[in-house]
Write a protein that holds these residues in place. Structure first.
Motif, PDB file in Angstrom:
ATOM      1  N   PHE A  58       0.823  -1.214   0.000  1.00 40.78           N
ATOM      2  CA  PHE A  58       0.000   0.000   0.000  1.00 40.78           C
ATOM      3  C   PHE A  58       0.855   1.261   0.000  1.00 40.78           C
ATOM      4  O   PHE A  58       0.466   2.268  -0.587  1.00 40.78           O
ATOM      5  N   HIS A  59       2.011   1.202   0.653  1.00 39.00           N
ATOM      6  CA  HIS A  59       2.946   2.326   0.533  1.00 39.00           C
ATOM      7  C   HIS A  59       3.359   2.492  -0.925  1.00 39.00           C
ATOM      8  O   HIS A  59       3.458   3.604  -1.431  1.00 39.00           O
ATOM      9  N   LEU A  60       3.584   1.371  -1.594  1.00 39.33           N
ATOM     10  CA  LEU A  60       3.990   1.446  -3.003  1.00 39.33           C
ATOM     11  C   LEU A  60       2.921   2.150  -3.838  1.00 39.33           C
ATOM     12  O   LEU A  60       3.224   2.837  -4.804  1.00 39.33           O
ATOM     13  N   LEU A  61       1.661   1.980  -3.459  1.00 36.31           N
ATOM     14  CA  LEU A  61       0.573   2.589  -4.218  1.00 36.31           C
ATOM     15  C   LEU A  61       0.289   4.029  -3.805  1.00 36.31           C
ATOM     16  O   LEU A  61      -0.104   4.850  -4.622  1.00 36.31           O
ATOM     17  N   TYR A  62       0.458   4.337  -2.540  1.00 36.42           N
ATOM     18  CA  TYR A  62      -0.044   5.618  -2.048  1.00 36.42           C
ATOM     19  C   TYR A  62       1.020   6.579  -1.528  1.00 36.42           C
ATOM     20  O   TYR A  62       0.698   7.719  -1.226  1.00 36.42           O
ATOM     21  N   SER A  63       2.259   6.134  -1.384  1.00 30.69           N
ATOM     22  CA  SER A  63       3.269   7.054  -0.850  1.00 30.69           C
ATOM     23  C   SER A  63       4.196   7.524  -1.967  1.00 30.69           C
ATOM     24  O   SER A  63       4.462   6.775  -2.906  1.00 30.69           O
ATOM     25  N   PRO A  64       4.672   8.765  -1.869  1.00 34.19           N
ATOM     26  CA  PRO A  64       5.616   9.262  -2.866  1.00 34.19           C
ATOM     27  C   PRO A  64       6.925   8.455  -2.824  1.00 34.19           C
ATOM     28  O   PRO A  64       7.266   7.890  -1.781  1.00 34.19           O
ATOM     29  N   LYS A  65       7.624   8.460  -3.946  1.00 26.14           N
ATOM     30  CA  LYS A  65       8.842   7.627  -4.123  1.00 26.14           C
ATOM     31  C   LYS A  65       9.849   7.763  -2.988  1.00 26.14           C
ATOM     32  O   LYS A  65      10.335   6.769  -2.459  1.00 26.14           O
ATOM     33  N   GLU A  66      10.170   9.010  -2.633  1.00 32.44           N
ATOM     34  CA  GLU A  66      11.197   9.226  -1.602  1.00 32.44           C
ATOM     35  C   GLU A  66      10.748   8.616  -0.285  1.00 32.44           C
ATOM     36  O   GLU A  66      11.558   8.043   0.460  1.00 32.44           O
ATOM     37  N   GLU A  67       9.452   8.722  -0.029  1.00 34.40           N
ATOM     38  CA  GLU A  67       8.948   8.177   1.238  1.00 34.40           C
ATOM     39  C   GLU A  67       8.994   6.652   1.234  1.00 34.40           C
ATOM     40  O   GLU A  67       9.245   6.024   2.268  1.00 34.40           O
ATOM     41  N   ILE A  68       8.764   6.064   0.085  1.00 33.22           N
ATOM     42  CA  ILE A  68       8.818   4.600  -0.011  1.00 33.22           C
ATOM     43  C   ILE A  68      10.227   4.110   0.323  1.00 33.22           C
ATOM     44  O   ILE A  68      10.410   3.167   1.103  1.00 33.22           O
ATOM     45  N   ALA A  69      11.201   4.792  -0.254  1.00 29.73           N
ATOM     46  CA  ALA A  69      12.600   4.416   0.009  1.00 29.73           C
ATOM     47  C   ALA A  69      12.909   4.539   1.496  1.00 29.73           C
ATOM     48  O   ALA A  69      13.586   3.694   2.092  1.00 29.73           O
TER      49      ALA A  69
END
Ligand code: TRP
Ligand code: SF4
Length: 331
Positions: A246-257
């Protein structure tokens, strides 16, 4: 110079009521993305719902309206795509009858999903003509609008293959009336349910597009995370955590990393990680909920959209049926 004609995209979904995030990321989002580049026709496959649910049709009308309300709230646009209900186009049944004349039973009996579903839904009486003929009806759906590209999930692959065979057989016997439909498989992201199984209404593990911000919060808080992270100080693995997709779908790239890194280093707790996700999900879902509220505030709006879509669909269908009658030398 005239623009080259846009290719015709055709797709349908059975009416399963409110759209959940699995339906959205698996199909509806894709429909929205396609509506600018293609000439799209999207419909509620209520007749297909009858192939398995004929004994209890009590929910079908409401499910249809709920589903289309969600389609519109995520940006499906009746100005760009024809949006309609399968049963409101009687030519569907007519063309299915004609395709039924030329479809060998063996083709239908060999469809793998046919045998699987017979097994899975053993409590229902599915030894029916309609259930066996599911792919024939689907072929009519596509051919009626001269569909060229059909965005579907991999689960529909065998159905689409039969559709192509039926269309080929028709064209071979009576002349080229229909384009051979191509499947349009697009990469669909993983959307697990709250319990880690596939998100599905029948598992009761869904998050609906129309769930309130508080529902989303409560559901995400209840999700199971990496089972190996018993303590806050244990390093986690986003790869085995249900939340991470769900992070992959809803969080911006930098935040996912950042999530990935901090999870592995055990510098982020799962509760904080959930709160973080909830903020991002609700930020994305708020405008959808707002649009839904606007739509439902206008009584009869969805029905009107479907009414107009039905008029356009029937016009397309009757022109095709004229060509069918001519090709077959019917009067
Ligand atoms: N069989 C599709 C499903 O279960 C629904 C469907 C019916 C469909 N007719 C179609 C999809 C025509 C694409 C084209 O999801
Ligand atoms: Fe999952 Fe986040 Fe916990 Fe890692 S920190 S296990 S990604 S919830």
């Amino acid at each position: 110079m005239s623009e080259p004609a846009k290719k015709i995209v055709l797709s349908g979904l059975r009416p399963t009521g409110r759209v959940h995030l699995g339906n959205y990321w698996g199909a509806v989002k894709n429909w929205v993305d396609l509506q600018d580049q293609y000439d799209c026709r999207y419909f509620v496959a209520d007749l297909h719902a009858l192939t398995t649910d004929y004994a209890d049709t009590s929910a079908i009308r409401e499910s249809t309206i709920e589903a289309v309300t969600d389609w519109l709230s995520v940006g499906l646009d009746p100005e760009k795509a024809v949006i309609f209900v399968q049963s409101q186009v009687p030519q569907t049944a007519e063309l299915a009858l004609i395709f039924g004349m030329i479809t060998p039973l063996g083709w239908l009996e060999r469809v793998p999903t046919y045998k699987e579903q017979l097994q899975e839904l053993r409590e229902r009486e599915l030894g029916t003509f309609g259930f066996l003929g599911y792919p024939v009806l689907m072929t009519a759906d596509i051919a009626l609008y001269r569909g060229q590209c059909v965005p579907v999930g991999k689960d529909q692959e065998s159905h689409l293959e039969i559709c192509r065979e039926i269309v080929r057989r028709f064209n071979g016997m009576y002349g080229e009336v229909f384009p051979e439909p191509q499947a349009l498989y697009t990469a669909t992201p993983k959307v697990p349910g709250l319990d880690g199984r596939k998100m599905s209404k029948s598992y009761g593990n869904t998050i609906a597009l129309s769930d309130s911000a508080d529902d989303v919060k409560a559901k995400v808080m209840s999700m199971v995370t990496d089972p190996k992270r018993a303590r806050r100080t244990d390093a986690g693995d986003p790869g085995t955590c249900n939340l991470f997709p769900f992070h992959l779908l809803y969080s911006p790239k930098e935040e996912i990393a950042q999530v990935d890194e901090e999870c592995r280093a055990a510098t982020r707790g799962c509760v904080d990680c959930k709160k973080h996700l909830i903020r991002n999900m609700n930020a994305a879902l708020d405008p959808v909920r707002e649009r839904r509220t606007e739509i439902t505030a206008k009584p009869g709006f969805v029905r009107e959209v479907l009414q107009e879509g039905g008029v356009r669909a029937r016009a397309l269908a009757s022109s095709t049926m004229r060509d069918v009658a001519d090709a077959m030398k019917l009067l």
